[in-house]
Design a protein around this motif. Structure first.
Motif, mmCIF file in Angstrom:
data_model
loop_
_atom_site.group_PDB
_atom_site.id
_atom_site.type_symbol
_atom_site.label_atom_id
_atom_site.label_comp_id
_atom_site.label_asym_id
_atom_site.label_seq_id
_atom_site.Cartn_x
_atom_site.Cartn_y
_atom_site.Cartn_z
ATOM 1 N N THR A 165 -8.139 2.812 -7.517
ATOM 2 C CA THR A 165 -8.124 4.107 -7.381
ATOM 3 C C THR A 165 -6.612 4.531 -6.668
ATOM 4 O O THR A 165 -6.334 3.745 -5.623
ATOM 5 N N LYS A 199 -8.323 3.061 -12.955
ATOM 6 C CA LYS A 199 -9.456 3.194 -12.589
ATOM 7 C C LYS A 199 -10.419 2.266 -13.183
ATOM 8 O O LYS A 199 -11.386 1.612 -12.598
ATOM 9 N N THR A 251 -5.355 -7.801 -0.308
ATOM 10 C CA THR A 251 -5.888 -6.672 0.304
ATOM 11 C C THR A 251 -4.981 -5.436 0.689
ATOM 12 O O THR A 251 -4.006 -5.808 1.331
ATOM 13 N N GLU A 272 -4.110 -1.884 1.675
ATOM 14 C CA GLU A 272 -4.625 -0.663 2.601
ATOM 15 C C GLU A 272 -4.949 0.615 1.610
ATOM 16 O O GLU A 272 -4.083 1.018 0.969
ATOM 17 N N MET A 312 -6.875 1.302 -0.505
ATOM 18 C CA MET A 312 -7.642 0.830 -1.796
ATOM 19 C C MET A 312 -9.141 0.442 -1.351
ATOM 20 O O MET A 312 -9.310 -0.339 -0.502
ATOM 21 N N ALA A 313 -10.053 0.956 -2.377
ATOM 22 C CA ALA A 313 -11.312 0.833 -1.870
ATOM 23 C C ALA A 313 -11.858 -0.879 -1.835
ATOM 24 O O ALA A 313 -12.423 -1.178 -0.873
ATOM 25 N N GLN A 314 -11.329 -1.340 -2.781
ATOM 26 C CA GLN A 314 -11.663 -2.987 -2.755
ATOM 27 C C GLN A 314 -10.530 -3.861 -3.135
ATOM 28 O O GLN A 314 -9.457 -3.402 -3.501
ATOM 29 N N SER A 321 0.654 -1.176 0.002
ATOM 30 C CA SER A 321 -0.089 -0.042 0.083
ATOM 31 C C SER A 321 0.782 1.346 -0.085
ATOM 32 O O SER A 321 0.610 2.185 -0.735
#
Lengths: 773, 203
Positions: free
Chosen positions: A554, A549, B43, B45, B47-49, A158
């Motif tokens: 996103t 997108k 998953t 972090e 990120m929406a999905q 992330s």
């Protein structure tokens, strides 16, 4: 002969005083120069200053000098102890004042700084693969980012995607790792695994200064050896490999020093003994020493004036000069010993002066021919020898008539044997024809076995242990020692970088052609390229983000501002770790970058490739040395043949065809016999053997000249030549025992050639001439 | 002293679980070829999905790992002893060889070891924590020992019964990757010609 002066004239006094003044001036010059000079022991300095395309000499010199400063270690121990052993070794290296920039373990903060710099400058550090993906709208980059995101093996986190949505840092890092590098990062250490899965820890250091004297090098190597002993006691199963030019140069200089000490003292003792046996007086010893000392002084001063330094090998080889310069003293003193009662010192001098000067002239010319050779070490030797010999000879001519008064007159030692030998040459046709024929047979049969070898590696006689260590290290790290690379240079940093990026695509093609196995290109673009890259990024970014997108991803907005990376910045950053040695900037701004090439298969094609690009030259150090060796060997062979022909022609002009041929025969045969000896002992013909031949010619001519001196007596000449031959063999003969292959081969050729020249020298005796005494 | 104690404890623990881990090892060794479907959920972090992908995989003891993602877009990975190739349509394959990039290759190699539960490789790099969950089910927890692994992962979990069923990778940033295997087949025990061709050196 009646015009010969009996007593010294005023002019001779003036000459002597003048020479004394010169000697004093030389002594003063020596006192001034010597403390400021340095003794050069680098083996590389003996080799030619390479003519590498048009790359500026300062750049080449800078690279070479820096390369010679590097030291690399690999440490390996049993499983768990490797890291501790490596850390211990690093601590010991840190404590050595002779080393700087010792690096091994990378600290955590170092790696963090690495990442931070790469991130902050990501828009300026775009690699070629990413650049290609960004072209045509950037669709390819979008696909690539998706693949990275979805692949569990890629492991994009992330933080990464949040900070760097275009994954530019990742792209650059992947490109970096495609570079030829066998190293693994393990617990902060660069490591490499061998075939047995043994882990080796990598350490690196640099000599603290450029001008490392022989003494400092030796101190360092000794200290390292001691540390290695301690290391081995602590970890008996551990292994340590070291690589560095300093190891080889120290080994070479230690052996050379050993040669100087042992061979030098044996030579000196032999010379002293010989002179004492012949003259039974201490004075000739002192006189020999005086002319040799003045010769050595003049040689040192002139060499220092011309070159600013003295090479160690020059000192070793100047042993031979001691022998030759003693010849002049011996010739004059022999004359005095024999004729001391019926001639004044000046009459004797006039008898031998012409011959001495002729002999000096030919020998000096022989030495000066060596100035042609592109080897700095040999040039020094040539200047040293020519000036030293001239000074010795002038000392004999200017001082000795004043100094020999009262020298004991003795009958010629071993006169019977010498006289019989001479008589046999006059009367015995078997000897006169048979000996030259015998030598000719020896020469021809030996020369048939002679082979040529210009491989420079065969001249190096580094100890097997060092070489084995070097090989193992090269195998482990993939960093070969066979220095092959492109030098790319420009008037400033940016031009060098632009030329580098122009070269890169052709390198890829050459690699596909199989001309070489791998290469490393400095991962830095010119500022102009960086500008284009940012423009490309700004063009492609919207498409990429749109595509992501669509895939349901996103990400944050990408920072698309310019993040220029200048060379100075980059060099100061942790990113250039491991690359800095490839970059060099001169104080005037001219800059250059090396592109190391590994596994070269087609050196000629790469040479061709370099010549088609501006500011690029191809360097294959070993191949070009071999080529240079071959070139100079051929050239010197030609020069030597020319010299022989000229000498023969001059003899024929002076003495007539038949006598001229006879006088020239010893020169021809001695050269041939010297070559034949190489063939018989299975050695090969190389440049050093050729250089020795030049000396054989020069010294051998002395002997013939002493015999053909119309004013001399054959028996005196015979004694002088015998003495000269013995002193030469004592000095040059010692070179045969040198532990340096090149010097020993040089000695072999000289010894055999000179002995042959001595054997055949009486051929030059005028056949009808009456025996005078 | 403390070190010795720790070492002793470690040896005892290893001994205590060695039998079952060994059994597991033997079980895996008797399965030279494994074919399965996978669902991977990453998953990340912020990120929406989560990123969900599906496809097939093939693990062959001799040849290596073949990973074919079908949705949401085709992506193929081949990982063998010498190289890792990642191909997707319209791009030159990205090849990482042990020669050119040992660092990344070693990492990938380790991931392959996860699928085969290769005890030797795992033990070198991780602290092992084996649990018998009953009913033939087991769980193997892995904690990385050294850099660079311990900077990337906080923990890796393997779960299974007769076959490996699930791999969970927890990384240091709080991201998570879960790979669930289903429809695992071990027959035929040899690769078919078509399967063998997937590992051919041609990219």
């Amino acid at each position: 002969m009646k015009s010969e002066p009996v007593l010294p004239q005023r002019s001779e006094k003036t000459v002597a005083l003048l020479w004394l003044a010169v000697c004093l001036a030389l002594a003063v010059a020596l006192a001034v120069l010597l403390p400021r000079s340095q003794l050069n022991s680098s083996v590389l300095a003996l080799l030619p200053q390479q003519n590498l395309g048009q790359a500026p000499a300062e750049i080449q010199h800078g690279f070479m000098q820096r390369l010679d400063r590097q030291l690399v270690w690999l440490v390996s121990a049993n499983d768990q102890e490797g890291e501790a052993a490596a850390a211990w070794w690093q601590a010991q290296l840190h404590a050595l004042p002779m080393l700087k920039q010792v690096s091994g373990e990378l600290k955590d903060d170092q790696m963090q700084r690495w990442g931070a710099y790469a991130f902050q400058h990501r828009n300026g550090l775009i690699d070629a693969a990413t650049r290609a993906r960004l072209q045509n709208g950037g669709g390819a980059q979008a696909d690539w980012i998706l693949a990275q995101l979805f692949s569990a093996f890629a492991g994009v986190g992330s933080k990464e995607i949040g900070n760097d949505p275009l994954l530019l840092v990742r792209g650059a890092q992947l490109a970096l790792q495609q570079n030829d590098n066998k190293m693994l990062l393990h617990n902060g250490w660069l490591t490499v695994n061998d075939a047995q899965q043994r882990r080796w820890y990598f350490l690196h250091g640099e000599l603290a200064s450029n001008a490392f004297s022989i003494k400092e090098s030796h101190q360092l190597v000794t200290a390292l050896n001691q540390l290695e002993l301690q290391f081995k006691t602590r970890w008996p199963d551990a292994q340590l490999l070291t690589r560095g030019t300093v190891l080889f140069s120290d080994d070479a200089s230690q052996r050379a020093q050993h040669d100087v000490e042992t061979l030098g003292s044996v030579t000196l003792a032999g010379l002293l003994l010989l002179v004492w046996l012949v003259f039974r007086s201490l004075r000739p010893l002192a006189l020999c020493a005086l002319s040799v000392a003045i010769g050595a002084m003049a040689g040192t001063v002139l060499t220092l004036l011309c070159f600013g330094e003295l090479h160690l090998t020059t000192l070793v080889m100047s042993l031979s000069i001691v022998g030759i310069s003693a010849d002049y003293t011996l010739y004059y003193l022999t004359e005095r010993m024999v004729h001391g009662e019926d001639a004044t010192p000046w009459q004797s001098l006039h008898k031998v002066r012409g011959t001495l000067l002729l002999a000096l002239g030919t020998t000096a010319i022989a030495w000066l021919l060596m100035l042609l050779a592109p080897f700095p070490g040999l040039r020094q030797l040539a200047v040293f020898a020519a000036s030293g010999l001239s000074a010795s000879c002038l000392t004999v001519i200017c001082f000795y008539p004043w100094l020999v008064r009262g020298l004991p007159v003795r009958p010629i030692p071993a006169m019977v044997w010498l006289a019989r030998w001479l008589a046999a040459w006059r009367r015995n046709n078997w000897l006169k024809r048979g000996l030259p024929a015998l030598v000719a047979i020896y020469a021809i049969s030996g020369m048939l076995q002679l082979h040529v070898d210009d491989d420079i590696a065969h001249l190096q006689s580094a100890p097997a242990k060092l070489l084995a260590q070097d090989r193992q290290l090269a195998q482990l790290t993939g960093q070969q020692a066979d220095q092959t690379w492109f030098v790319v240079w420009g008037d400033d940093e940016q031009q060098a970088l632009q030329r580098l990026s122009a070269l890169t695509p052709t390198l890829q093609q050459a690699q596909q052609q199989g001309w070489f196995a791998h290469y490393r290109v400095l991962p830095l673009s010119s500022l102009a390229q960086q500008q284009q890259d940012v423009a490309l990024l700004q063009q492609a970014a919207p498409t990429i983000l749109e595509r992501l997108k669509q895939a349901g991803i996103t990400v944050a907005k990408a920072d698309l501002s310019a993040m220029p990376v200048t060379v100075g910045d980059w060099l100061a950053s942790p990113l250039s770790e491991g690359w800095r040695l490839l970059w060099l900037s001169l104080p005037d701004g001219r800059s250059s970058v090396l592109v190391p090439i590994g596994g070269v298969k087609n050196s000629a094609a790469l040479q061709q490739l370099a010549s088609q690009q501006a500011g690029v030259s191809w360097v294959d150090r070993k191949a070009s040395y071999d080529e240079l060796f071959r070139f100079w060997r051929t050239l010197l062979s030609g020069l030597l043949a020319l010299a022989l022909l000229l000498i023969t022609a001059s003899y024929m002009l002076r003495l007539g065809v038949k006598a001229g041929m006879r006088s020239a025969l010893p020169s021809w045969l001695s050269l041939a016999a010297a070559l034949a000896t190489l063939g018989w002992i299975g050695a090969s013909l190389n440049l050093f053997a050729l250089l020795a031949l030049i000396l054989v010619l020069g010294i051998g001519i002395n002997y013939t000249l002493f015999f053909s001196n119309p004013r001399g007596t054959p028996l005196t000449s015979m004694l002088a030549v015998t003495l000269a031959m013995m002193t030469t063999l004592l000095t040059l003969g010692m070179l045969v025992f040198s532990s340096t292959a090149a010097i020993s081969g040089f000695g072999t050729v000289l010894c055999s050639g000179i002995f042959c020249a001595f054997l055949l020298a009486p051929l030059a005796l005028a056949p009808g001439k009456r025996k005078q005494r | 002293m403390i070190r010795t104690l720790c070492l002793l404890l470690l040896v005892m623990c290893a001994n205590a679980s060695a039998v079952t881990l060994e059994q597991l090892q033997q079980r895996f060794a008797s399965q030279p070829v494994i074919r399965a479907n996978f669902v991977q959920v990453r998953t990340i972090e912020g990120m929406a999905q989560p990123l969900v992908s599906r496809g097939q995989l093939l693990i062959a003891q001799q040849q290596g790992l073949w990973w074919q993602q079908v949705t949401p877009f085709p992506l193929m990975l081949i990982l063998d002893d010498k190289r890792m190739v990642q191909s997707m349509s319209g791009q030159p394959p990205q090849v990482i060889t042990a020669e050119s990039n040992p660092q990344m290759f070693q990492f990938n190699h380790l991931l392959r070891a996860l699928f085969q539960a290769d005890e030797k490789v795992l033990r070198e790099n991780f602290e092992l924590d084996f649990h018998d969950r009953g009913n033939n089910r087991w769980q193997l927890g892995l904690t990385p020992k050294a850099a660079p692994l311990n900077r990337i992962f906080s923990r890796i979990d393997l779960q299974g019964d007769a076959f490996l069923n699930r791999i969970t990778l927890d990384d240091k940033q709080g991201d998570k990757t879960e790979i669930t295997l289903s429809d695992t087949r071990t027959e035929p025990t040899q690769l078919t010609d078509e399967e063998r061709a997937r590992f051919a050196p041609a990219q």
